[in-house]
Design a protein around this motif. Structure first.
Motif, PDB file in Angstrom:
ATOM      1  N   GLU A  44      37.258  31.840  27.117  1.00 34.62           N
ATOM      2  CA  GLU A  44      35.621  32.964  26.942  1.00 34.62           C
ATOM      3  C   GLU A  44      35.473  32.922  28.668  1.00 34.62           C
ATOM      4  OE1 GLU A  44      33.708  31.858  24.039  1.00 34.62           O
ATOM      5  OE2 GLU A  44      34.799  32.188  22.787  1.00 34.62           O
ATOM      6  N   LYS A  45      35.249  31.129  29.479  1.00 37.78           N
ATOM      7  CA  LYS A  45      34.730  31.175  30.881  1.00 37.78           C
ATOM      8  C   LYS A  45      35.300  32.279  31.206  1.00 37.78           C
ATOM      9  CE  LYS A  45      33.739  28.064  34.111  1.00 37.78           C
ATOM     10  NZ  LYS A  45      34.266  28.746  35.195  1.00 37.78           N
ATOM     11  N   LEU A  46      37.060  32.184  31.545  1.00 42.65           N
ATOM     12  CA  LEU A  46      38.135  32.449  32.813  1.00 42.65           C
ATOM     13  C   LEU A  46      37.444  34.331  32.113  1.00 42.65           C
ATOM     14  CD1 LEU A  46      41.047  31.256  32.045  1.00 42.65           C
ATOM     15  CD2 LEU A  46      39.703  31.389  33.732  1.00 42.65           C
ATOM     16  N   GLU A  47      37.359  34.529  31.174  1.00 37.70           N
ATOM     17  CA  GLU A  47      36.990  36.397  30.982  1.00 37.70           C
ATOM     18  C   GLU A  47      35.514  36.513  31.515  1.00 37.70           C
ATOM     19  OE1 GLU A  47      37.404  39.051  27.214  1.00 37.70           O
ATOM     20  OE2 GLU A  47      36.882  37.898  26.920  1.00 37.70           O
ATOM     21  N   LEU A  48      34.572  35.951  31.334  1.00 34.67           N
ATOM     22  CA  LEU A  48      33.186  35.939  31.882  1.00 34.67           C
ATOM     23  C   LEU A  48      33.021  35.775  33.830  1.00 34.67           C
ATOM     24  CD1 LEU A  48      30.677  33.604  30.157  1.00 34.67           C
ATOM     25  CD2 LEU A  48      30.849  36.092  30.216  1.00 34.67           C
TER      26      LEU A  48
END
Length: 177
Positions: A44-48
């Motif tokens: 999710e952090k990589l996506e954000l």
């Protein structure tokens, strides 16, 4: 720490979270597992950050498929070029980079292998010096000779493993030249 491995895994194609968890788990030491509570926040952090995107597929069972972006490819390349820190995560980072060697140019592959070689050579020197020190102590303190023998033997194992790694690294470098 998992960014390198997750991005490297996605370079070869889109994957589900389940598949990524298996890949990350196989890259770590056998007794370490990656929980969903670690994996999904990392994704999710990589996506954000715009490194990856996700799409939901509802064919049969609902699954999320993760895809690397151009920004993610650039970040992966940058991570592969960064020096490996000399800390507790060193071995994991080396393994992560080795798992993705085919995703960078040969010149970068050789740099990574040479960096790994330098770490192992330093480790080997430490093991050899420590073993010599223990041999000296076993001679000075014969009442503890059995204890020192056990320690000397454990350093022997470390030395053999380091030499095996160095032989492997040498072969990998030769195969790339």
């Amino acid at each position: 720490m998992y960014d390198l491995l997750l991005l490297g895994s996605l370079i070869t194609g889109d994957k589900t979270g389940y598949k990524l968890q298996k890949i990350v788990g196989s890259a770590l030491q056998p007794m370490r597992k990656v929980s969903s509570g670690v994996l999904y926040p990392s994704l999710e952090k990589l996506e954000l950050d715009g490194m990856i995107t996700s799409t939901v597929h509802e064919e049969g069972r609902k699954t999320k498929l993760w895809h690397i972006t151009e920004k993610g490819i650039d970040r992966f390349t940058q991570l592969m070029k960064e020096k490996i820190p000399s800390d507790a995560k060193r071995n994991d980072m080396i393994h992560f980079k080795l798992r993705s060697l085919d995703s960078v140019e040969v010149s970068e592959q050789i740099k990574i292998l040479e960096e790994f070689q330098a770490f192992i050579e330093k480790d080997l020197a430490f093991y050899q010096e420590s073993q010599v020190e223990m041999i000296g102590k076993s001679e000075r303190f014969p009442e503890n000779a059995e204890r020192f023998r056990v320690i000397i033997n454990s350093y022997d194992l470390d030395i053999q493993l380091a030499n095996t790694k160095l032989a492997w690294i040498k072969k990998q470098i030769e195969n790339r030249k």
